[in-house]
Design a protein around this motif. Structure first.
Motif, PDB file in Angstrom:
ATOM      1  N   LEU A  18       0.832  -1.202   0.000  1.00 20.19           N
ATOM      2  CA  LEU A  18       0.000   0.000   0.000  1.00 20.19           C
ATOM      3  C   LEU A  18       0.870   1.258   0.000  1.00 20.19           C
ATOM      4  O   LEU A  18       0.616   2.203  -0.745  1.00 20.19           O
ATOM      5  N   GLY A  19       1.906   1.258   0.809  1.00 19.53           N
ATOM      6  CA  GLY A  19       2.834   2.393   0.830  1.00 19.53           C
ATOM      7  C   GLY A  19       3.556   2.579  -0.488  1.00 19.53           C
ATOM      8  O   GLY A  19       3.756   3.702  -0.960  1.00 19.53           O
ATOM      9  N   LEU A  20       3.947   1.466  -1.092  1.00 22.50           N
ATOM     10  CA  LEU A  20       4.624   1.531  -2.389  1.00 22.50           C
ATOM     11  C   LEU A  20       3.699   2.103  -3.461  1.00 22.50           C
ATOM     12  O   LEU A  20       4.110   2.949  -4.273  1.00 22.50           O
ATOM     13  N   LEU A  21       2.445   1.678  -3.453  1.00 23.90           N
ATOM     14  CA  LEU A  21       1.482   2.215  -4.413  1.00 23.90           C
ATOM     15  C   LEU A  21       1.212   3.698  -4.163  1.00 23.90           C
ATOM     16  O   LEU A  21       1.069   4.471  -5.115  1.00 23.90           O
ATOM     17  N   ALA A  22       1.148   4.088  -2.905  1.00 20.28           N
ATOM     18  CA  ALA A  22       0.931   5.505  -2.593  1.00 20.28           C
ATOM     19  C   ALA A  22       2.090   6.349  -3.111  1.00 20.28           C
ATOM     20  O   ALA A  22       1.885   7.411  -3.714  1.00 20.28           O
ATOM     21  N   ALA A  23       3.314   5.882  -2.898  1.00 22.00           N
ATOM     22  CA  ALA A  23       4.481   6.619  -3.401  1.00 22.00           C
ATOM     23  C   ALA A  23       4.485   6.669  -4.927  1.00 22.00           C
ATOM     24  O   ALA A  23       4.831   7.698  -5.527  1.00 22.00           O
ATOM     25  N   THR A  24       4.085   5.588  -5.572  1.00 22.62           N
ATOM     26  CA  THR A  24       4.008   5.555  -7.032  1.00 22.62           C
ATOM     27  C   THR A  24       2.964   6.537  -7.539  1.00 22.62           C
ATOM     28  O   THR A  24       3.190   7.249  -8.529  1.00 22.62           O
ATOM     29  N   GLY A  25       1.821   6.596  -6.858  1.00 24.07           N
ATOM     30  CA  GLY A  25       0.786   7.550  -7.247  1.00 24.07           C
ATOM     31  C   GLY A  25       1.247   8.985  -7.101  1.00 24.07           C
ATOM     32  O   GLY A  25       0.986   9.828  -7.971  1.00 24.07           O
ATOM     33  N   ILE A  26       1.943   9.276  -6.013  1.00 30.35           N
ATOM     34  CA  ILE A  26       2.466  10.626  -5.806  1.00 30.35           C
ATOM     35  C   ILE A  26       3.479  10.980  -6.893  1.00 30.35           C
ATOM     36  O   ILE A  26       3.475  12.104  -7.423  1.00 30.35           O
ATOM     37  N   ALA A  27       4.331  10.025  -7.234  1.00 36.18           N
ATOM     38  CA  ALA A  27       5.312  10.273  -8.296  1.00 36.18           C
ATOM     39  C   ALA A  27       4.621  10.523  -9.633  1.00 36.18           C
ATOM     40  O   ALA A  27       5.042  11.389 -10.414  1.00 36.18           O
ATOM     41  N   ASP A  28       3.547   9.784  -9.907  1.00 35.18           N
ATOM     42  CA  ASP A  28       2.815   9.976 -11.163  1.00 35.18           C
ATOM     43  C   ASP A  28       2.130  11.343 -11.185  1.00 35.18           C
ATOM     44  O   ASP A  28       2.145  12.024 -12.209  1.00 35.18           O
ATOM     45  N   ILE A  29       1.553  11.735 -10.067  1.00 35.12           N
ATOM     46  CA  ILE A  29       0.943  13.068  -9.996  1.00 35.12           C
ATOM     47  C   ILE A  29       1.986  14.142 -10.238  1.00 35.12           C
ATOM     48  O   ILE A  29       1.746  15.112 -10.972  1.00 35.12           O
ATOM     49  N   THR A  30       3.161  13.966  -9.651  1.00 28.33           N
ATOM     50  CA  THR A  30       4.250  14.928  -9.858  1.00 28.33           C
ATOM     51  C   THR A  30       4.650  14.998 -11.325  1.00 28.33           C
ATOM     52  O   THR A  30       4.863  16.085 -11.871  1.00 28.33           O
ATOM     53  N   TRP A  31       4.737  13.841 -11.980  1.00 26.24           N
ATOM     54  CA  TRP A  31       5.083  13.829 -13.402  1.00 26.24           C
ATOM     55  C   TRP A  31       4.018  14.551 -14.216  1.00 26.24           C
ATOM     56  O   TRP A  31       4.338  15.335 -15.119  1.00 26.24           O
TER      57      TRP A  31
END
Length: 75
Positions: A18-31
């Motif tokens: 869940l934490g890994l997916l949250a970090a991935t989502g944040i990175a995608d939003i940043t991109w």
């Protein structure tokens, strides 16, 4: 391994993902925000679809974690 310990380990493992997916989502939003003006439509659409998939996966994992917590409560 007792059932309670096994459930706790499963919850911990699911929380990791869940934490890994949250970090991935944040990175995608940043991109998306960084490339809002100069990304071509195809890449932007892929990023939005990927973000949607990550959000769906977060909700699925969250519900699985809640199910495991309920199982712990019943023990």
């Amino acid at each position: 391994m007792p059932e309670l310990d096994q459930l706790k380990e499963q919850i911990g493992y699911l929380k990791f993902w869940l934490g890994l997916l949250a970090a991935t989502g944040i990175a995608d939003i940043t991109w998306i925000v960084d490339h809002l003006e100069n990304a071509n439509d195809f890449k932007f659409l892929l990023a939005v679809i990927f973000l949607f998939a990550v959000v769906v996966a977060v909700f699925i994992l969250h519900s699985k974690i809640e199910q495991k917590i309920d199982e712990v409560r019943r023990l």
